[in-house]
Structure formats: structure tokens, C-alpha cells
Write an enzyme that holds these catalytic residues in place. Structure first.
Site, PDB file in Angstrom:
ATOM      1  N   HIS A  52       0.361  -1.081   0.335  1.00 46.83           N
ATOM      2  CA  HIS A  52       0.065  -0.400   0.048  1.00 46.83           C
ATOM      3  C   HIS A  52       0.931   1.618  -0.164  1.00 46.83           C
ATOM      4  CE1 HIS A  52       1.192  -0.508   4.050  1.00 46.83           C
ATOM      5  NE2 HIS A  52       0.278   0.101   4.543  1.00 46.83           N
ATOM      6  N   HIS A  54       1.178   3.804   1.922  1.00 45.08           N
ATOM      7  CA  HIS A  54       1.700   5.042   3.206  1.00 45.08           C
ATOM      8  C   HIS A  54       3.461   4.769   3.249  1.00 45.08           C
ATOM      9  CE1 HIS A  54      -1.889   3.965   5.627  1.00 45.08           C
ATOM     10  NE2 HIS A  54      -2.348   5.108   4.199  1.00 45.08           N
ATOM     11  N   ASP A  56       6.060   4.629   5.178  1.00 49.36           N
ATOM     12  CA  ASP A  56       6.489   3.636   6.468  1.00 49.36           C
ATOM     13  C   ASP A  56       6.847   2.551   5.322  1.00 49.36           C
ATOM     14  OD1 ASP A  56       3.845   3.352   6.567  1.00 49.36           O
ATOM     15  OD2 ASP A  56       4.239   2.993   8.525  1.00 49.36           O
ATOM     16  N   HIS A  57       5.748   1.942   4.070  1.00 51.25           N
ATOM     17  CA  HIS A  57       6.141   1.025   3.698  1.00 51.25           C
ATOM     18  C   HIS A  57       6.880   1.294   2.341  1.00 51.25           C
ATOM     19  CE1 HIS A  57       3.592  -1.693   6.067  1.00 51.25           C
ATOM     20  NE2 HIS A  57       2.925  -1.037   6.618  1.00 51.25           N
ATOM     21  N   HIS A 109      -8.194  -0.665   4.859  1.00 57.55           N
ATOM     22  CA  HIS A 109      -6.778   0.636   6.237  1.00 57.55           C
ATOM     23  C   HIS A 109      -6.624   1.098   4.993  1.00 57.55           C
ATOM     24  CE1 HIS A 109      -2.977   1.758   8.109  1.00 57.55           C
ATOM     25  NE2 HIS A 109      -2.342   1.482   7.221  1.00 57.55           N
ATOM     26  N   ASP A 130      -0.467  -3.610   6.086  1.00 55.89           N
ATOM     27  CA  ASP A 130      -1.260  -3.394   7.495  1.00 55.89           C
ATOM     28  C   ASP A 130      -2.324  -3.956   7.383  1.00 55.89           C
ATOM     29  OD1 ASP A 130       1.522  -1.828   8.321  1.00 55.89           O
ATOM     30  OD2 ASP A 130       0.565   0.193   8.072  1.00 55.89           O
ATOM     31  N   HIS A 168       4.424  -4.580  10.664  1.00 54.39           N
ATOM     32  CA  HIS A 168       4.039  -3.343  12.907  1.00 54.39           C
ATOM     33  C   HIS A 168       4.814  -4.890  13.770  1.00 54.39           C
ATOM     34  CE1 HIS A 168       4.099   0.294  10.678  1.00 54.39           C
ATOM     35  NE2 HIS A 168       3.579  -0.056  10.135  1.00 54.39           N
TER      36      HIS A 168
END
Length: 258
Positions: A52, A54, A56-57, A109, A130, A168
Site C-alpha cells: 500500500h 503509506h 513507511d512502507h 486500511h 497493515d 509492524h
């Protein structure tokens, strides 16, 4: 096949898979841990899977392409992921670093979130970003409760032995909530104790398995009487179905403080 969880940022994991046919990484929010592992192990990365959009990915993917320009970057159809070289959608069968993956759409998400499922002869791997966490699930930033409940139901239907590689290290914080919801669940108690021992030794609590999550994760147990009763007590009313239970459970978790 070797599977490694590379710690990144504050609590992310970047998944690294080394097989006889190549090397791939999943959701590299930071390039540095991947580059360090590659330099130490003397290998190149062949492919990147992105679940996805985001940051942080995906934040390290561009730097990995700069290091290895021929790298394949597989990502969902989402213009917010500019680094993709190949777009994937629900039902696609793809190959990355020589390994086969089925693509599963798992909105909730985010609206374009996907998971990658490898059903190999030696082991089964699920890279779910996530959407599904150990003992929990992702927040509903873009999708609806109905979408997320359906997505989790699809993942829960995968074979029990599937190793769940999520994005995570949230197991202990999720366990604190899960044990309030389902305090008499002995499998959950054992999983919590195991996870605490792992973290005490600075070890990842992941991957879990689909069997673990079916037995312990309240978000996959929204039809179980104990979970239904707990959510109905919390919201103060009867709930019509498992989707309504899930929606109430997710709102409860959003405001939960251990």
C-alpha cells in the site's frame, strides 16, 4: 528459502526473502536496512513487493531502484505509488524473484491495499502489510468497516499453516486489548506469554500463522460468542451480524488505552 524480518523506522518490519531463484523485499519503508543486509550478505535485490501507499512502507523503494536499476517493483494500482514498475490487482498471479504470488485485494486500511500470498511446496507466506496484524488489524484510514471485515475474512480462509508476515511489531500492544475483549481465551494467553518472551530477548514476534490468528485475534473472531458478548456490552446494544461486531470492535480499539 530464508525469511528475515528487518527492523526499520520505529516499529516496522521489512521482509527479506532469499531463495534459490532470487531475493525480494516487501514494504521497504527505509532503504538502509536492506542495503546493509545486501552488503553484508553479498547479494542483490531482484524484486520489491509493495502492499500500500503509506510512506513507511514505500519510502525506501526509490533508493533501492537507484542501487539496482533493473529491479522489479510490484504495487497496486494507485498513483500515489510512483516507483512501481508493475501494477497488480485482485486475482493476479505474479512472479517476483522467481517466486509465485497470488494477489489478494484487502481494502480497509487503504482503498488500494493488496496482500501477496505464496503457496509454495515448502511453506506458505502471506505478506499483508497493515491489514492483518498479529492479534489485531489496521486502522480504517480510507476504507469501511465492511470492507476491512471482508478483507480479514479472506485472509482468515487461507491455509492454517500460512505464515503471516505483517508490517509492524504490534503484538504486545494488540494483546493488551485482545485480552480485555476475550479474557478467557487460553490460546490468547499462551500467545501473549510467548510474545513477551520473544520481545524480552529482542526477537520479532512475527511471523505468526493463520492458525494462531484464528485462535487468538479478536478481529478474526467476530462471530464467536465471547467476542460478540464483549462488544455488545461495550456498545450497550445488540449487534446484527459479524460486520457490525467488527465495526464496534474497531471503534473500541481506536479509543483503547492499556
Amino acid at each position: 528459502m530464508q525469511l528475515h524480518a528487518l527492523p526499520a523506522l520505529s516499529d516496522n518490519y521489512i521482509w527479506l526473502v532469499r531463495s534459490a531463484t532470487g531475493v525480494l523485499v516487501v514494504d521497504p519503508g527505509d532503504a538502509a536496512p536492506v542495503l546493509h543486509a545486501a552488503d553484508a550478505g553479498g547479494f542483490a535485490v531482484d524484486a520489491v513487493l509493495l502492499t500500500h501507499h503509506h510512506h513507511d512502507h514505500i519510502g525506501g523503494a526509490a533508493r533501492l531502484r537507484a542501487r539496482w536499476p533493473a529491479i522489479a517493483v510490484l504495487a497496486p494500482h494507485d498513483e500515489r505509488i510512483e516507483v512501481a514498475t508493475q501494477r497488480v490487482a485482485d486475482g493476479d498471479s505474479v512472479r517476483a524473484a522467481g517466486l509465485h504470488f497470488d494477489v489478494i485485494a484487502v481494502p480497509g486500511h487503504t482503498t488500494s491495499h493488496v496482500a501477496f500470498f505464496h503457496d509454495g511446496p515448502a511453506e506458505r507466506l502471506l505478506f499483508c502489510g497493515d491489514t492483518l496484524f498479529s492479534l489485531g488489524c489496521g486502522r480504517l484510514f480510507e476504507g469501511s468497516a465492511a470492507q476491512m471485515h471482508d478483507s480479514l475474512s479472506r485472509l482468515a480462509a487461507l491455509p492454517a499453516s500460512t505464515r503471516v508476515c505483517c508490517g509492524h511489531e504490534y503484538t504486545l500492544s494488540n494483546a493488551a486489548f485482545a485480552r480485555v475483549v476475550d479474557p478467557d481465551n487460553q490460546a490468547l494467553r499462551r500467545r501473549t506469554e510467548e510474545a513477551q518472551a520473544m520481545r524480552d530477548q529482542a526477537r520479532p514476534t512475527l511471523p505468526s500463522t493463520i492458525a494462531d490468528e484464528r485462535a487468538c485475534n479478536p478481529f478474526l473472531r467476530c462471530g464467536e460468542p465471547a467476542v460478540v458478548a464483549a462488544v455488545e456490552r461495550h456498545v450497550g446494544q445488540s449487534l446484527a451480524d459479524a460486520t457490525a461486531v467488527f465495526a464496534g470492535l474497531r471503534r473500541w480499539k481506536d479509543g483503547f488505552a492499556a
